[in-house]
Design an enzyme around this catalytic site. Structure first.
Site, PDB file in Angstrom:
ATOM      1  N   LYS A 127      10.803 -36.539  -3.540  1.00 54.85           N
ATOM      2  CA  LYS A 127       9.828 -36.008  -2.600  1.00 54.85           C
ATOM      3  C   LYS A 127      10.005 -34.491  -2.623  1.00 54.85           C
ATOM      4  O   LYS A 127      11.016 -33.961  -2.152  1.00 54.85           O
ATOM      5  CB  LYS A 127      10.043 -36.545  -1.189  1.00 54.85           C
ATOM      6  CG  LYS A 127       9.004 -35.995  -0.213  1.00 54.85           C
ATOM      7  CD  LYS A 127       9.309 -36.372   1.226  1.00 54.85           C
ATOM      8  CE  LYS A 127       8.294 -35.689   2.150  1.00 54.85           C
ATOM      9  NZ  LYS A 127       8.655 -35.855   3.581  1.00 54.85           N
ATOM     10  N   GLY A 188       7.446 -33.418  12.679  1.00 58.86           N
ATOM     11  CA  GLY A 188       8.097 -33.710  13.952  1.00 58.86           C
ATOM     12  C   GLY A 188       7.282 -33.412  15.186  1.00 58.86           C
ATOM     13  O   GLY A 188       7.772 -33.556  16.313  1.00 58.86           O
ATOM     14  N   GLY A 215       3.803 -35.564  11.273  1.00 58.30           N
ATOM     15  CA  GLY A 215       2.977 -35.494  12.462  1.00 58.30           C
ATOM     16  C   GLY A 215       2.564 -36.822  13.049  1.00 58.30           C
ATOM     17  O   GLY A 215       1.992 -36.870  14.143  1.00 58.30           O
TER      18      GLY A 215
END
Length: 285
Positions: A127, A188, A215
């Site tokens: 990632k 977050g 989010g």
């Protein structure tokens, strides 16, 4: 009596009774990334849990198959660092561990982290996450594209975290990334899909799976992302800081599955005017 709808909690099958048996009408299509079939469309992050044991239990409860691990929180030296032992609580036979370059300030640092993870025996999936701004944690588009080009050429399976930027998403797909991972809102923040219009464009133009990342603060946010046509959703904070992370993980798993089923089932278009569900007849006259 065969009842295929009882076989798997995350393979929702609609069935009806016919000639004493149940006949499957539809099954959620599998997600395929870089040639690998993935059954669960819920990906989980592993940060912010109160204890690694709680993280382990939430992962199991979620039914997820892909989990991200920030490399700065993982001991890659083999020295058994008790403050960086997260990998000891994740079964590599059960989960695909997705190393995360979170903390990298530029392409050079991200590439170095990815190569360290591969050298330590982790999968060559990564990632790609580069966010030099510590306040808003927004990804750097220039450095992300630069790092993606390098990593793809080095045979990494790259899943880049990006702003909801349709132009950047297309450029990354052209480079050869396995997915694009646009944010719904800042990391977050739990604010949900504040980038809906851009996400719709990215999904419409995508040639690789689209994973909504960052989010997502409630199961309803995850369901909305899937109803829009996203291929998967990545959740961390909302589960990790919940009063009951395991129960919240199950709620997100159900929401992702239901949202995907609704998308594949064909959601009706919104209409300005009312439309009667029963025909207007003269039976009362």
């Amino acid at each position: 009596m065969s009842r295929p709808w009882l076989e798997a909690a995350f393979n929702c099958t609609l069935a009806f009774r016919q000639s004493g048996d149940y006949v499957a009408l539809s099954v959620t299509k599998p997600l395929v990334i870089a040639g690998r079939q993935i059954r669960s469309r819920l990906f989980l992050g592993t940060g912010k849990f109160s204890a690694p044991e709680m993280m382990r239990d939430a992962l199991e409860a979620s039914g997820a198959e892909i989990v991200t691990v920030a490399l700065r929180r993982a001991d890659l030296s083999g020295k058994g660092d008790p403050f960086a032992n997260i990998l000891e609580f994740i079964d590599p036979k059960r989960f695909l561990i997705l190393p995360n370059t979170s903390g990298a300030m530029n392409a050079e640092e991200a590439v170095r982290l990815a190569k360290l993870a591969r050298a330590a025996g982790l999968p060559n999936w990564v990632k790609l996450e580069i966010h030099p701004d510590p306040r808003y944690l927004l990804p750097d588009p220039v450095e992300t594209l630069k790092a993606a080009e390098i990593l793809v050429k080095d045979n990494f399976v790259v899943l880049p975290y990006i702003n909801a930027d349709p132009v950047l998403a297309k450029r990354l797909q052209e480079v050869g990334t396995a997915t694009v991972m646009p944010l719904g809102s800042p990391i977050g923040s739990n604010r949900g899909l504040e980038t809906r219009d851009q996400l719709r464009i990215i999904i419409e133009q995508a040639t690789v799976p689209v994973v909504i990342d960052a989010g997502i603060g409630a199961p309803s946010h995850a369901a909305e992302a899937m109803e829009m046509g996203a291929d998967a959703a990545l959740v961390n904070t909302a589960i990790a800081i919940a009063n009951d992370p395991c129960r919240m993980a199950r709620a997100f798993a159900a929401a992702v599955q239901c949202g995907r089923d609704a998308y594949e089932g064909g959601l009706p278009a919104a209409q300005l005017n009312a439309a009667p569900t029963s025909p207007l007849t003269a039976f009362l006259q």
